[in-house]
Write an enzyme that holds these catalytic residues in place. Structure first.
Site, mmCIF file in Angstrom:
data_model
loop_
_atom_site.group_PDB
_atom_site.id
_atom_site.type_symbol
_atom_site.label_atom_id
_atom_site.label_comp_id
_atom_site.label_asym_id
_atom_site.label_seq_id
_atom_site.Cartn_x
_atom_site.Cartn_y
_atom_site.Cartn_z
ATOM 1 N N HIS A 21 75.900 41.732 44.652
ATOM 2 C CA HIS A 21 75.620 40.774 43.716
ATOM 3 C C HIS A 21 74.977 39.535 44.565
ATOM 4 O O HIS A 21 75.004 38.588 44.183
ATOM 5 C CB HIS A 21 76.577 40.370 43.155
ATOM 6 C CG HIS A 21 77.452 41.350 42.456
ATOM 7 N ND1 HIS A 21 77.276 42.017 41.347
ATOM 8 C CD2 HIS A 21 78.757 41.764 42.997
ATOM 9 C CE1 HIS A 21 78.235 43.081 41.180
ATOM 10 N NE2 HIS A 21 79.119 42.986 42.119
ATOM 11 N N SER B 202 50.114 26.815 53.953
ATOM 12 C CA SER B 202 49.687 26.252 52.812
ATOM 13 C C SER B 202 48.698 25.231 53.108
ATOM 14 O O SER B 202 48.656 24.746 53.830
ATOM 15 C CB SER B 202 50.838 25.555 52.246
ATOM 16 O OG SER B 202 50.200 24.596 51.206
ATOM 17 N N LYS C 82 54.696 24.379 55.765
ATOM 18 C CA LYS C 82 54.861 25.591 55.260
ATOM 19 C C LYS C 82 54.583 26.808 56.116
ATOM 20 O O LYS C 82 53.398 26.855 57.130
ATOM 21 C CB LYS C 82 54.125 25.834 53.949
ATOM 22 C CG LYS C 82 54.862 24.928 52.897
ATOM 23 C CD LYS C 82 55.900 25.350 52.350
ATOM 24 C CE LYS C 82 55.565 26.222 50.862
ATOM 25 N NZ LYS C 82 56.477 26.726 49.966
ATOM 26 N N GLU D 171 55.302 39.239 50.283
ATOM 27 C CA GLU D 171 55.466 38.940 48.817
ATOM 28 C C GLU D 171 54.235 40.028 48.388
ATOM 29 O O GLU D 171 54.163 40.484 47.237
ATOM 30 C CB GLU D 171 54.919 37.535 48.510
ATOM 31 C CG GLU D 171 56.054 36.662 48.862
ATOM 32 C CD GLU D 171 55.773 35.003 48.845
ATOM 33 O OE1 GLU D 171 54.469 34.831 48.323
ATOM 34 O OE2 GLU D 171 56.578 34.283 49.256
#
Ligand code: ARG
Length: 457
Positions: free
Chosen positions: A156, A277, A283, A290
């Site tokens: 979980h 970024s 970043k 992704e």
């Protein structure tokens, strides 16, 4: 040149031609189309349907076309031919004259396209398998180096019990190992040759279909000419296997994205495998992970698309089946590309081992082991579970882990606790006691790693 102009009195409407044509995508298997034709004419000559001289001339012409396509001398981009089959045949006739018109003896585009697609798919399945093997080698190397790198195992997405990085990686080894065995199954089942089935009902020529099959490394010829030209099961199986590969990659990517987050910091992605970024200078984003996760949808889409195309098609060939190609090709390229990128990303990832171990220590991942300790001291498990629950609550209030709780506090709740509790619940002990096969303990892990090494040999 059209292969079927004879019975028509009008030119095809240009839009109809464009709509019907498949050259822009079936050009992808020009090599397999030509290999299939070479095997076909070799068989025709063996059966004395063509002379040896005709065979040699046709094969020479076909090889010339193959090399000219390979070397960009023949232009597939601006061709008006309907498909790769007409393209090759037309160029053959242009090059060697009338004898080229004998190539299509005893076959149809229906068995030809069925053959081409099988040959192409078989090659791609083998390449995909090789990429999966590279990925497994990368995973195994990480396993070998990290049998004592402790980290929390989750259920979980809550810290559950301590494991090792080797153990976590081993779960993915199993997944991609299964993927390879699925690919092997598919190749085994699909490896029958459809060529010589004609349009649907075989041909009247004395073909030796078994011979053509052996020339193309098939196990045998297909046994029903209707099914031969109408079967796309192997593509559906492949897209299903590829969807599963993508699902596995996507889960792996999701974990990497979480582990790479500022909150977890379990890993640091290599600069070469991450992106920045345009506005936020600090970043470093896990775009590759992704994108792999995102591209999974395309491969699932290809599977559902083909299942839907095939649903309700009457026997035998129908033009709907031309729709088997574009999404399938995209799914193959996507899956292969994702395996390759992911392997590179994994191989260059830095694991913050101390962060992982610290995380395993802070999160009560050894609570089950405290209960097991009590069971070993004669307390029934259900009672032990309740006692440890109270201890955890006490630790939460004090904001300390279980191994920092003083012995007298332990004893207050249950007198069975002794000084050896601390050794019994250290993260190392918790992992190293788990030595049944499949468990994270180093002794068990080493056995599994040896099996994996043997498997990859
Ligand atoms: N481009 C066709 C396909 O991909 C080739 C087979 C054409 N056969 C036919 N009867 N029109 O399915």
């Amino acid at each position: 040149m059209k292969l079927w102009g004879g019975r028509f009195t009008k030119e095809t409407n240009q839009l109809v031609h464009n709509f019907n044509a498949s050259l822009s995508f079936d050009r992808k298997f020009y090599r397999q189309d030509i290999e299939g034709s070479i095997a076909h004419v070799t068989m025709l000559a063996k059966q004395q349907i063509l002379t040896d001289a005709e065979r040699d001339e046709i094969i020479k012409g076909l090889k010339g076309i193959l090399s000219d396509i390979d070397n960009d001398i023949l232009d597939l981009d601006n061709s008006e031919h309907e498909d790769i089959h007409s393209f090759v045949e037309a160029h053959l006739i242009e090059r060697i004259g009338n004898v080229g018109k004998k190539l299509h003896t005893g076959r149809s585009r229906n068995d030809q396209v069925a053959l081409d697609m099988k040959l192409y798919t078989r090659d791609e399945l083998k390449e995909t398998d090789a990429l999966l093997k590279d990925l497994l080698e990368t995973i195994l190397k990480i396993m070998d180096e990290n049998t004592e790198t402790y980290m929390p195992g989750f259920t979980h997405l809550q810290k559950a019990q301590p494991i090792t990085l080797a153990h976590h990686m081993g779960a993915y080894f199993e997944m991609f190992k299964r993927d390879r065995s699925r690919i092997a199954d598919i190749i085994k089942r699909m490896n029958t040759s459809p060529i010589g089935s004609g349009a649907l009902a075989g041909t009247t020529y004395p073909l030796d279909r078994e011979y053509t099959a052996s020339l193309l490394n098939f196990d045998c010829a297909t046994l029903n000419s209707m099914d031969s030209v109408a079967d796309r099961d192997y593509l559906i199986e492949m897209l299903s296997a590829f969807s599963t590969i993508m699902m596995h990659l996507s889960r792996f990517c999701e974990e990497f994205i979480i582990w790479n987050s500022n909150e977890y910091r379990f890993i640091e992605l290599d600069d070469a495998y991450s992106t920045g970024s345009s506005i936020m200078p600090q970043k470093k984003n896990p775009d590759i992970a992704e994108l792999v996760r995102g591209k999974t949808g395309r491969v699932y889409g290809a599977l559902v698309s083909l299942l839907t195309t095939m649903k309700g098609l009457p026997l035998a060939y129908n033009k709907d089946m031309q729709e088997d190609k574009e999404f399938t090709f995209d799914a193959i390229d996507t899956t292969k590309g994702c395996i390759k990128l992911f392997t590179g990303m994994l191989a260059t990832t830095h694991f913050n081992k101390d962060v992982m171990e610290e995380s395993a220590k802070n999160g009560f991942t050894n609570a089950t082991d405290v209960a097991d300790y009590l069971v070993n001291h004669g307390v029934p498990f259900r009672d032990a579970h309740g006692i440890v629950g109270q201890l955890v609550l006490m630790c939460i209030e004090k904001d300390i882990p279980l191994d920092k709780l003083p012995l007298d506090e332990y004893k207050k709740i249950c007198p069975a606790f002794e000084e050896d509790i601390y050794e019994a619940i250290s993260i190392r002990t918790c992992v190293e006691k788990r030595v049944t096969i499949g468990a994270p303990g180093k002794d068990a892990m080493k056995k599994v790693i040896a099996i994996y090494k043997d498997y990859l040999k």
